[in-house]
Write a protein that holds these residues in place. Structure first.
Motif, PDB file in Angstrom:
ATOM      1  N   LEU A 186       0.832  -1.202   0.000  1.00  0.00           N
ATOM      2  CA  LEU A 186       0.000   0.000   0.000  1.00  0.00           C
ATOM      3  C   LEU A 186       0.873   1.261   0.000  1.00  0.00           C
ATOM      4  O   LEU A 186       0.515   2.255  -0.627  1.00  0.00           O
ATOM      5  CB  LEU A 186      -0.948   0.009   1.200  1.00  0.00           C
ATOM      6  CG  LEU A 186      -1.942   1.165   1.261  1.00  0.00           C
ATOM      7  CD1 LEU A 186      -2.784   1.238  -0.011  1.00  0.00           C
ATOM      8  CD2 LEU A 186      -2.827   1.052   2.490  1.00  0.00           C
ATOM      9  N   SER A 187       2.026   1.200   0.650  1.00  0.00           N
ATOM     10  CA  SER A 187       2.910   2.371   0.658  1.00  0.00           C
ATOM     11  C   SER A 187       3.462   2.648  -0.745  1.00  0.00           C
ATOM     12  O   SER A 187       3.603   3.806  -1.138  1.00  0.00           O
ATOM     13  CB  SER A 187       4.055   2.189   1.657  1.00  0.00           C
ATOM     14  OG  SER A 187       4.862   1.104   1.298  1.00  0.00           O
ATOM     15  N   LYS A 188       3.751   1.596  -1.518  1.00  0.00           N
ATOM     16  CA  LYS A 188       4.225   1.798  -2.882  1.00  0.00           C
ATOM     17  C   LYS A 188       3.106   2.359  -3.752  1.00  0.00           C
ATOM     18  O   LYS A 188       3.330   3.251  -4.569  1.00  0.00           O
ATOM     19  CB  LYS A 188       4.749   0.495  -3.474  1.00  0.00           C
ATOM     20  CG  LYS A 188       5.299   0.672  -4.874  1.00  0.00           C
ATOM     21  CD  LYS A 188       5.949  -0.570  -5.401  1.00  0.00           C
ATOM     22  CE  LYS A 188       6.475  -0.321  -6.799  1.00  0.00           C
ATOM     23  NZ  LYS A 188       7.174  -1.476  -7.346  1.00  0.00           N
ATOM     24  N   VAL A 189       1.894   1.855  -3.580  1.00  0.00           N
ATOM     25  CA  VAL A 189       0.748   2.361  -4.341  1.00  0.00           C
ATOM     26  C   VAL A 189       0.502   3.827  -3.981  1.00  0.00           C
ATOM     27  O   VAL A 189       0.254   4.661  -4.867  1.00  0.00           O
ATOM     28  CB  VAL A 189      -0.515   1.506  -4.079  1.00  0.00           C
ATOM     29  CG1 VAL A 189      -1.730   2.118  -4.752  1.00  0.00           C
ATOM     30  CG2 VAL A 189      -0.299   0.083  -4.565  1.00  0.00           C
ATOM     31  N   ALA A 190       0.596   4.146  -2.697  1.00  0.00           N
ATOM     32  CA  ALA A 190       0.399   5.535  -2.271  1.00  0.00           C
ATOM     33  C   ALA A 190       1.482   6.448  -2.847  1.00  0.00           C
ATOM     34  O   ALA A 190       1.209   7.591  -3.211  1.00  0.00           O
ATOM     35  CB  ALA A 190       0.381   5.621  -0.750  1.00  0.00           C
ATOM     36  N   ALA A 191       2.707   5.948  -2.946  1.00  0.00           N
ATOM     37  CA  ALA A 191       3.789   6.741  -3.534  1.00  0.00           C
ATOM     38  C   ALA A 191       3.542   6.974  -5.023  1.00  0.00           C
ATOM     39  O   ALA A 191       3.763   8.079  -5.528  1.00  0.00           O
ATOM     40  CB  ALA A 191       5.121   6.045  -3.310  1.00  0.00           C
ATOM     41  N   LEU A 192       3.079   5.959  -5.733  1.00  0.00           N
ATOM     42  CA  LEU A 192       2.737   6.127  -7.149  1.00  0.00           C
ATOM     43  C   LEU A 192       1.579   7.103  -7.308  1.00  0.00           C
ATOM     44  O   LEU A 192       1.534   7.898  -8.242  1.00  0.00           O
ATOM     45  CB  LEU A 192       2.359   4.783  -7.777  1.00  0.00           C
ATOM     46  CG  LEU A 192       3.477   3.769  -7.957  1.00  0.00           C
ATOM     47  CD1 LEU A 192       2.891   2.420  -8.366  1.00  0.00           C
ATOM     48  CD2 LEU A 192       4.478   4.261  -8.990  1.00  0.00           C
ATOM     49  N   TRP A 193       0.629   7.037  -6.389  1.00  0.00           N
ATOM     50  CA  TRP A 193      -0.568   7.875  -6.418  1.00  0.00           C
ATOM     51  C   TRP A 193      -0.235   9.334  -6.108  1.00  0.00           C
ATOM     52  O   TRP A 193      -0.762  10.238  -6.725  1.00  0.00           O
ATOM     53  CB  TRP A 193      -1.564   7.337  -5.403  1.00  0.00           C
ATOM     54  CG  TRP A 193      -2.870   8.041  -5.366  1.00  0.00           C
ATOM     55  CD1 TRP A 193      -3.222   9.070  -4.554  1.00  0.00           C
ATOM     56  CD2 TRP A 193      -4.009   7.769  -6.168  1.00  0.00           C
ATOM     57  NE1 TRP A 193      -4.513   9.444  -4.798  1.00  0.00           N
ATOM     58  CE2 TRP A 193      -5.023   8.666  -5.784  1.00  0.00           C
ATOM     59  CE3 TRP A 193      -4.274   6.846  -7.183  1.00  0.00           C
ATOM     60  CZ2 TRP A 193      -6.274   8.676  -6.383  1.00  0.00           C
ATOM     61  CZ3 TRP A 193      -5.521   6.856  -7.761  1.00  0.00           C
ATOM     62  CH2 TRP A 193      -6.508   7.755  -7.370  1.00  0.00           C
ATOM     63  N   GLY A 194       0.659   9.536  -5.141  1.00  0.00           N
ATOM     64  CA  GLY A 194       0.900  10.875  -4.616  1.00  0.00           C
ATOM     65  C   GLY A 194       1.839  11.752  -5.417  1.00  0.00           C
ATOM     66  O   GLY A 194       1.837  12.966  -5.243  1.00  0.00           O
ATOM     67  N   GLY A 195       2.641  11.202  -6.285  1.00  0.00           N
ATOM     68  CA  GLY A 195       3.581  12.031  -7.015  1.00  0.00           C
ATOM     69  C   GLY A 195       4.240  11.271  -8.149  1.00  0.00           C
ATOM     70  O   GLY A 195       3.983  10.091  -8.361  1.00  0.00           O
ATOM     71  N   THR A 196       5.081  11.976  -8.866  1.00  0.00           N
ATOM     72  CA  THR A 196       5.781  11.375  -9.995  1.00  0.00           C
ATOM     73  C   THR A 196       6.905  10.472  -9.484  1.00  0.00           C
ATOM     74  O   THR A 196       7.784  10.938  -8.767  1.00  0.00           O
ATOM     75  CB  THR A 196       6.380  12.466 -10.893  1.00  0.00           C
ATOM     76  OG1 THR A 196       5.334  13.334 -11.317  1.00  0.00           O
ATOM     77  CG2 THR A 196       7.063  11.874 -12.110  1.00  0.00           C
ATOM     78  N   PRO A 197       6.888   9.194  -9.841  1.00  0.00           N
ATOM     79  CA  PRO A 197       7.950   8.304  -9.381  1.00  0.00           C
ATOM     80  C   PRO A 197       9.259   8.600 -10.109  1.00  0.00           C
ATOM     81  O   PRO A 197       9.258   9.029 -11.265  1.00  0.00           O
ATOM     82  CB  PRO A 197       7.428   6.915  -9.741  1.00  0.00           C
ATOM     83  CG  PRO A 197       6.492   7.141 -10.862  1.00  0.00           C
ATOM     84  CD  PRO A 197       5.890   8.492 -10.645  1.00  0.00           C
ATOM     85  N   VAL A 198      10.364   8.367  -9.437  1.00  0.00           N
ATOM     86  CA  VAL A 198      11.670   8.563 -10.049  1.00  0.00           C
ATOM     87  C   VAL A 198      11.928   7.456 -11.058  1.00  0.00           C
ATOM     88  O   VAL A 198      12.408   7.697 -12.163  1.00  0.00           O
ATOM     89  CB  VAL A 198      12.776   8.600  -8.972  1.00  0.00           C
ATOM     90  CG1 VAL A 198      14.149   8.686  -9.602  1.00  0.00           C
ATOM     91  CG2 VAL A 198      12.548   9.752  -8.035  1.00  0.00           C
ATOM     92  N   THR A 199      11.586   6.233 -10.678  1.00  0.00           N
ATOM     93  CA  THR A 199      11.738   5.084 -11.575  1.00  0.00           C
ATOM     94  C   THR A 199      10.502   4.191 -11.470  1.00  0.00           C
ATOM     95  O   THR A 199       9.852   4.129 -10.423  1.00  0.00           O
ATOM     96  CB  THR A 199      12.966   4.226 -11.210  1.00  0.00           C
ATOM     97  OG1 THR A 199      12.813   3.743  -9.882  1.00  0.00           O
ATOM     98  CG2 THR A 199      14.251   5.005 -11.339  1.00  0.00           C
TER      99      THR A 199
END
Length: 108
Positions: free
Chosen positions: A33-46
């Motif tokens: 869920l933390s990875k999904v939230a990171a993808l959801w919340g902003g532009t991923p670096v990779t």
């Protein structure tokens, strides 16, 4: 690049990271869920290509729907001029400066 995951998810009536995680699980993609939230919340670096493929499968979209190219601003506020690969826009190798005395010997 502009990351449009929220826009692609909104087209599928997905409004929260938890709902997005459930859509991912349907295609066999099980990030935390933390990875999904990171993808959801902003532009991923990779983003791994395999993961990108699974995100597209879960949302029924293409990579072009998820990422949009933006012009890159050059130093000084001017936009960088686009050119084709191999196009002639200037010297390929660095040009040595000739505006001062040249060092003939290495420093001690």
């Amino acid at each position: 690049m502009k990351w449009n995951l929220r826009w692609a998810a909104a087209k599928r009536d997905i409004w929260r990271p938890v709902d997005l995680q459930a859509a991912f699980a349907k295609v066999g993609f099980t990030p935390s869920l933390s990875k999904v939230a990171a993808l959801w919340g902003g532009t991923p670096v990779t983003v791994r290509l395999e993961d990108l493929d699974k995100i597209c499968a879960a949302l029924g979209c293409t990579v072009a729907d998820l990422m949009e190219a933006e012009p890159v601003a050059a130093a000084g506020g001017q936009e960088e001029q686009e050119r084709a690969v191999g196009g002639e826009a200037g010297p390929v190798r660095p040009v040595p400066r000739r505006d001062g005395p040249r060092r003939l010997r290495p420093p001690n």
